[in-house]
Design a protein around this motif. Structure first.
Motif, PDB file in Angstrom:
ATOM      1  N   GLN A 197      18.367 -14.344  20.873  1.00  0.00           N
ATOM      2  CA  GLN A 197      18.660 -13.013  20.336  1.00  0.00           C
ATOM      3  C   GLN A 197      17.392 -12.362  19.785  1.00  0.00           C
ATOM      4  N   ARG A 198      16.602 -13.133  19.054  1.00  0.00           N
ATOM      5  CA  ARG A 198      15.363 -12.595  18.496  1.00  0.00           C
ATOM      6  C   ARG A 198      14.389 -12.201  19.605  1.00  0.00           C
ATOM      7  N   ALA A 199      14.244 -13.057  20.618  1.00  0.00           N
ATOM      8  CA  ALA A 199      13.317 -12.769  21.711  1.00  0.00           C
ATOM      9  C   ALA A 199      13.723 -11.512  22.469  1.00  0.00           C
ATOM     10  N   ALA A 200      15.026 -11.306  22.638  1.00  0.00           N
ATOM     11  CA  ALA A 200      15.501 -10.106  23.326  1.00  0.00           C
ATOM     12  C   ALA A 200      15.099  -8.847  22.565  1.00  0.00           C
ATOM     13  N   LEU A 201      15.227  -8.892  21.246  1.00  0.00           N
ATOM     14  CA  LEU A 201      14.877  -7.728  20.432  1.00  0.00           C
ATOM     15  C   LEU A 201      13.361  -7.518  20.364  1.00  0.00           C
ATOM     16  N   VAL A 202      12.612  -8.624  20.234  1.00  0.00           N
ATOM     17  CA  VAL A 202      11.154  -8.523  20.171  1.00  0.00           C
ATOM     18  C   VAL A 202      10.606  -7.988  21.491  1.00  0.00           C
ATOM     19  N   ASN A 203      11.139  -8.470  22.602  1.00  0.00           N
ATOM     20  CA  ASN A 203      10.656  -8.051  23.910  1.00  0.00           C
ATOM     21  C   ASN A 203      11.027  -6.614  24.218  1.00  0.00           C
ATOM     22  N   LEU A 204      11.967  -6.068  23.481  1.00  0.00           N
ATOM     23  CA  LEU A 204      12.406  -4.692  23.685  1.00  0.00           C
ATOM     24  C   LEU A 204      11.247  -3.715  23.581  1.00  0.00           C
ATOM     25  N   GLY A 205      10.340  -3.955  22.637  1.00  0.00           N
ATOM     26  CA  GLY A 205       9.213  -3.061  22.444  1.00  0.00           C
ATOM     27  C   GLY A 205       7.988  -3.423  23.242  1.00  0.00           C
ATOM     28  N   GLY A 206       8.096  -4.468  24.077  1.00  0.00           N
ATOM     29  CA  GLY A 206       6.923  -4.944  24.790  1.00  0.00           C
ATOM     30  C   GLY A 206       6.838  -4.484  26.224  1.00  0.00           C
ATOM     31  N   LYS A 207       7.812  -3.701  26.689  1.00  0.00           N
ATOM     32  CA  LYS A 207       7.803  -3.239  28.062  1.00  0.00           C
ATOM     33  C   LYS A 207       7.914  -1.730  28.085  1.00  0.00           C
ATOM     34  N   SER A 208       7.316  -1.129  29.074  1.00  0.00           N
ATOM     35  CA  SER A 208       7.408   0.318  29.247  1.00  0.00           C
ATOM     36  C   SER A 208       8.121   0.611  30.562  1.00  0.00           C
ATOM     37  N   PRO A 209       8.748   1.769  30.670  1.00  0.00           N
ATOM     38  CA  PRO A 209       9.505   2.096  31.868  1.00  0.00           C
ATOM     39  C   PRO A 209       8.609   2.433  33.042  1.00  0.00           C
ATOM     40  N   VAL A 210       8.011   1.388  33.648  1.00  0.00           N
ATOM     41  CA  VAL A 210       7.135   1.601  34.805  1.00  0.00           C
ATOM     42  C   VAL A 210       7.649   0.770  35.976  1.00  0.00           C
TER      43      VAL A 210
END
Length: 210
Positions: A197-210
């Motif tokens: 659950q934590r990794a899902a939330l942390v990774n949320l800000g690590g990708k851009s819509p490309v």
């Protein structure tokens, strides 16, 4: 010669794009972990120092031990234990980041290209990027959970040594075998739900819509 090498690299990248992504992600994560690990170790030592001071005070001990800041703690480790001790326990941390970073990057690209799919104009909507990022982070953490568990156990071994207690594991392979012996294969994924659950939330800000 240079053109030939670049052509060969392009051919390999085109033939095995996911493998290339995994390798490059793992290498980048390993370098980052090696560079920043002394900070992580110093933070852990500061936490142990604070907990030990609280216990000493709570047990009716005398004056609490002087608190050392982050810089003084790092200098103390180098002076008292040696420079290389700043990287003590880095091996399981590197294993964890190779697995986690490689899997989540490959998972994100697969989800983006084959599961959610791009628009007709090749754009990738924000809502798909958000969903894909969370899914990739969760998958990466789930796969890396055994290495994450070993990493935590190895960090605890450093804590036990500081407290004068005997070690329970002797290296990464022994830690894996001990977990499997005591809890079976499922024991390698103990505590995976909150970590995913934590990794899902942390990774949320690590990708851009490309």
């Amino acid at each position: 010669m240079v053109l030939s090498t670049e052509a060969e690299e392009s051919r390999l990248t085109a033939k095995w794009p996911r493998m290339t992504t995994f390798i490059l992600s793992g290498v980048a994560a390993s370098v980052a972990e090696i560079v920043t690990f002394p900070l992580d170790l110093t933070k852990t030592r500061l936490q142990i120092q604070g907990e030990a001071a609280l216990r000493h005070h709570g047990d009716g001990g005398g004056r609490m031990a002087s608190h050392r800041g982050m810089f003084r703690t790092a200098v103390g480790i180098v002076g008292e234990e040696g420079l290389l001790k700043l990287w003590q326990g880095a091996t399981p941390a590197i294993y964890r980041h190779i697995v986690y970073s490689g899997v989540r990057m490959v998972a994100y690209e697969h989800i983006r290209d084959s599961v959610l799919g791009r628009n007709e104009d090749a754009s990738f909507p924000l809502w798909k990027a958000v969903l894909g990022s969370m899914m990739a982070g969760a998958i990466g953490q789930f796969v890396a959970s055994p290495t994450d568990l070993v990493k935590v156990q190895m960090q605890m071994e450093g804590r036990r040594r500081l407290e004068g207690k005997p070690p329970r594991v002797c290296g990464v392979p022994h830690a894996f075998m001990k977990i499997i012996t005591e809890g079976g294969i499922r024991g390698l994924w103990a505590g995976w739900v909150p970590n995913v659950q934590r990794a899902a939330l942390v990774n949320l800000g690590g990708k851009s819509p490309v």
